[in-house]
Design a protein around this motif. Structure first.
Motif, mmCIF file in Angstrom:
data_model
loop_
_atom_site.group_PDB
_atom_site.id
_atom_site.type_symbol
_atom_site.label_atom_id
_atom_site.label_comp_id
_atom_site.label_asym_id
_atom_site.label_seq_id
_atom_site.Cartn_x
_atom_site.Cartn_y
_atom_site.Cartn_z
ATOM 1 N N ILE A 13 0.836 -1.201 0.000
ATOM 2 C CA ILE A 13 0.000 0.000 0.000
ATOM 3 C C ILE A 13 0.869 1.248 0.000
ATOM 4 C CG2 ILE A 13 -1.639 1.348 1.371
ATOM 5 C CD1 ILE A 13 -2.839 -1.385 2.243
ATOM 6 N N LEU A 14 1.915 1.260 0.813
ATOM 7 C CA LEU A 14 2.817 2.409 0.858
ATOM 8 C C LEU A 14 3.512 2.604 -0.475
ATOM 9 C CD1 LEU A 14 4.420 2.127 4.399
ATOM 10 C CD2 LEU A 14 2.854 3.880 3.588
ATOM 11 N N ARG A 15 3.909 1.514 -1.114
ATOM 12 C CA ARG A 15 4.605 1.599 -2.392
ATOM 13 C C ARG A 15 3.710 2.246 -3.445
ATOM 14 N NH1 ARG A 15 6.022 -3.138 -6.451
ATOM 15 N NH2 ARG A 15 7.154 -1.898 -7.948
ATOM 16 N N ILE A 16 2.442 1.911 -3.425
ATOM 17 C CA ILE A 16 1.519 2.457 -4.408
ATOM 18 C C ILE A 16 1.200 3.916 -4.115
ATOM 19 C CG2 ILE A 16 -0.861 2.293 -5.260
ATOM 20 C CD1 ILE A 16 -0.591 -0.757 -4.903
ATOM 21 N N SER A 17 1.115 4.280 -2.853
ATOM 22 C CA SER A 17 0.641 5.620 -2.522
ATOM 23 C C SER A 17 1.733 6.676 -2.418
ATOM 24 C CB SER A 17 -0.143 5.574 -1.201
ATOM 25 O OG SER A 17 0.724 5.217 -0.155
ATOM 26 N N ILE A 18 2.978 6.298 -2.403
ATOM 27 C CA ILE A 18 4.055 7.282 -2.322
ATOM 28 C C ILE A 18 4.176 7.993 -3.672
ATOM 29 C CG2 ILE A 18 6.548 7.592 -2.075
ATOM 30 C CD1 ILE A 18 6.517 5.237 -0.132
ATOM 31 N N ALA A 19 4.068 9.305 -3.665
ATOM 32 C CA ALA A 19 4.127 10.080 -4.898
ATOM 33 C C ALA A 19 5.578 10.276 -5.319
ATOM 34 C CB ALA A 19 3.443 11.421 -4.701
ATOM 35 N N VAL A 20 5.880 9.836 -6.522
ATOM 36 C CA VAL A 20 7.195 10.054 -7.108
ATOM 37 C C VAL A 20 6.978 10.624 -8.497
ATOM 38 C CG1 VAL A 20 8.341 8.218 -5.805
ATOM 39 C CG2 VAL A 20 7.312 7.687 -8.001
ATOM 40 N N ASP A 21 7.944 11.415 -8.963
ATOM 41 C CA ASP A 21 7.814 11.985 -10.298
ATOM 42 C C ASP A 21 8.814 11.399 -11.281
ATOM 43 O OD1 ASP A 21 10.171 13.166 -9.425
ATOM 44 O OD2 ASP A 21 9.611 15.184 -10.035
ATOM 45 N N THR A 22 9.681 10.483 -10.826
ATOM 46 C CA THR A 22 10.753 9.962 -11.663
ATOM 47 C C THR A 22 10.761 8.437 -11.663
ATOM 48 O OG1 THR A 22 12.067 11.931 -11.151
ATOM 49 C CG2 THR A 22 13.258 10.053 -12.039
ATOM 50 N N LEU A 121 7.027 16.111 -15.465
ATOM 51 C CA LEU A 121 7.198 17.493 -15.022
ATOM 52 C C LEU A 121 5.846 18.091 -14.637
ATOM 53 C CD1 LEU A 121 9.706 18.734 -17.768
ATOM 54 C CD2 LEU A 121 10.208 17.708 -15.531
ATOM 55 N N ASP A 122 5.869 19.175 -13.891
ATOM 56 C CA ASP A 122 4.639 19.809 -13.445
ATOM 57 C C ASP A 122 3.920 20.537 -14.577
ATOM 58 O OD1 ASP A 122 3.210 19.635 -11.039
ATOM 59 O OD2 ASP A 122 3.489 21.771 -10.679
ATOM 60 N N SER A 123 4.517 20.562 -15.747
ATOM 61 C CA SER A 123 3.879 21.112 -16.949
ATOM 62 C C SER A 123 3.009 20.062 -17.634
ATOM 63 C CB SER A 123 4.946 21.598 -17.929
ATOM 64 O OG SER A 123 5.765 20.491 -18.329
ATOM 65 N N GLY A 124 3.151 18.789 -17.210
ATOM 66 C CA GLY A 124 2.458 17.692 -17.874
ATOM 67 C C GLY A 124 3.329 17.002 -18.902
ATOM 68 N N ASN A 125 4.556 17.457 -19.062
ATOM 69 C CA ASN A 125 5.493 16.883 -20.030
ATOM 70 C C ASN A 125 6.207 15.690 -19.394
ATOM 71 O OD1 ASN A 125 7.083 16.540 -22.306
ATOM 72 N ND2 ASN A 125 8.296 18.396 -21.994
ATOM 73 N N LEU A 126 6.129 14.531 -20.031
ATOM 74 C CA LEU A 126 6.883 13.349 -19.611
ATOM 75 C C LEU A 126 8.169 13.352 -20.416
ATOM 76 C CD1 LEU A 126 7.021 10.650 -18.038
ATOM 77 C CD2 LEU A 126 5.892 9.590 -20.013
ATOM 78 N N VAL A 127 9.309 13.399 -19.734
ATOM 79 C CA VAL A 127 10.593 13.532 -20.429
ATOM 80 C C VAL A 127 11.523 12.384 -20.092
ATOM 81 C CG1 VAL A 127 10.395 16.053 -20.478
ATOM 82 C CG2 VAL A 127 11.672 14.968 -18.628
ATOM 83 N N MET A 128 12.348 12.021 -21.067
ATOM 84 C CA MET A 128 13.461 11.095 -20.858
ATOM 85 C C MET A 128 14.714 11.940 -20.883
ATOM 86 S SD MET A 128 12.810 7.887 -20.457
ATOM 87 C CE MET A 128 14.496 7.421 -20.639
ATOM 88 N N LYS A 129 15.550 11.758 -19.852
ATOM 89 C CA LYS A 129 16.749 12.586 -19.777
ATOM 90 C C LYS A 129 17.915 11.779 -19.226
ATOM 91 C CE LYS A 129 15.439 14.467 -15.319
ATOM 92 N NZ LYS A 129 15.363 15.656 -14.485
ATOM 93 N N ASN A 130 19.094 12.321 -19.403
ATOM 94 C CA ASN A 130 20.306 11.738 -18.849
ATOM 95 C C ASN A 130 20.493 12.259 -17.438
ATOM 96 O OD1 ASN A 130 21.393 10.157 -21.020
ATOM 97 N ND2 ASN A 130 21.904 12.058 -22.067
ATOM 98 N N GLY A 131 20.530 11.363 -16.471
ATOM 99 C CA GLY A 131 20.803 11.746 -15.092
ATOM 100 C C GLY A 131 19.949 12.895 -14.614
ATOM 101 N N ASN A 132 20.593 13.924 -14.066
ATOM 102 C CA ASN A 132 19.886 15.083 -13.527
ATOM 103 C C ASN A 132 19.828 16.265 -14.490
ATOM 104 O OD1 ASN A 132 19.297 13.907 -11.012
ATOM 105 N ND2 ASN A 132 21.378 14.326 -10.308
ATOM 106 N N ASP A 133 20.137 16.028 -15.770
ATOM 107 C CA ASP A 133 20.142 17.106 -16.757
ATOM 108 C C ASP A 133 18.711 17.560 -17.037
ATOM 109 O OD1 ASP A 133 20.512 18.863 -18.820
ATOM 110 O OD2 ASP A 133 21.676 17.493 -20.069
ATOM 111 N N SER A 134 18.342 18.752 -16.586
ATOM 112 C CA SER A 134 16.978 19.241 -16.772
ATOM 113 C C SER A 134 16.886 20.304 -17.872
ATOM 114 C CB SER A 134 16.423 19.783 -15.458
ATOM 115 O OG SER A 134 17.271 20.779 -14.947
ATOM 116 N N ASN A 135 17.931 20.424 -18.684
ATOM 117 C CA ASN A 135 17.912 21.342 -19.814
ATOM 118 C C ASN A 135 17.041 20.725 -20.911
ATOM 119 O OD1 ASN A 135 18.369 22.878 -22.112
ATOM 120 N ND2 ASN A 135 20.589 22.959 -21.841
ATOM 121 N N SER A 136 15.936 21.389 -21.249
ATOM 122 C CA SER A 136 14.994 20.824 -22.218
ATOM 123 C C SER A 136 15.620 20.592 -23.593
ATOM 124 C CB SER A 136 13.754 21.706 -22.346
ATOM 125 O OG SER A 136 14.109 22.987 -22.827
#
Length: 192
Positions: A13-22, A121-136
């Motif tokens: 239950i905890l695994r399902i309910s924990i909010a993650v974005d990545t 992302l909070d814009s609704g965009n699902l992105v694939m990226k390298n590591g922590n690179d957040s440059n669009s």
């Protein structure tokens, strides 16, 4: 033994309910588990539209009472049951697998990936990226390049003259079927 079963159930239950974005290479999303954008605006999960029994991976507004789907990954090839899995490959692509471990949908990437992950992302965009690179400009892939029937703030529209990628909207076939319908909205290349 009863205490162990309770602990396993609680962990599930905890695994399902924990909010993650990545989602990383070592993680999977199964039917019923969600990814929620950091600000809580959007959610990604498997869903069935209206009275359909088919399953799709989609993104919708989380804070709106009536589910408003803004993007569907496998809109042309639905799952027929709830055995689907969404995962990130070490090559930097997102894939949806059915119950027989067959890929029914995948994103693409023309560049090699290093420590790839998918992030909603909070814009609704699902992105694939390298590591922590957040440059669009460096994203390996993004759902905003493949809109369905909804244009969200921050999406680009029309043909990219360098890559040839044509971003346009297309209707759902019916309210039960998000596959490409009869109507499209696109820019006329002759008038750009």
């Amino acid at each position: 033994m009863e205490g162990f079963a309770t602990l396993v159930l609680l962990f599930s239950i905890l695994r399902i309910s924990i909010a993650v974005d990545t989602l990383t290479v070592n993680q999977i999303i199964t039917d019923g588990e969600t990814i929620t954008s950091a600000g809580g605006s959007f959610e990604l999960d498997f869903f069935s539209p209206d009275s359909s029994k088919n399953r799709y991976v989609g993104i919708w507004y989380k804070k709106v009472a009536t589910r408003t789907v803004v993007w569907v990954a496998n809109r042309q090839i639905p799952l027929t049951d709830s055995s689907g899995v969404l995962k990130v490959t070490d090559r930097g692509t997102l894939v949806i697998l059915n119950g027989t471990n067959t890929t029914i949908w995948s994103s693409n990437s023309s560049r090699p990936a290093q420590n790839p992950n998918a992030q909603l992302l909070d814009s609704g965009n699902l992105v694939m990226k390298n590591g922590n690179d957040s440059n669009s400009e460096n994203f390996l892939w993004q759902s905003f390049d493949y809109p369905c029937d909804t244009l969200l703030p921050g999406m680009k529209f029309g043909r990219n003259r360098v890559t040839g990628l044509d971003r346009y909207l297309s209707s759902w076939k019916t309210t039960d079927d998000p596959s490409i319908g009869n109507f499209t909205y696109r820019l006329d290349p002759g008038s750009e």
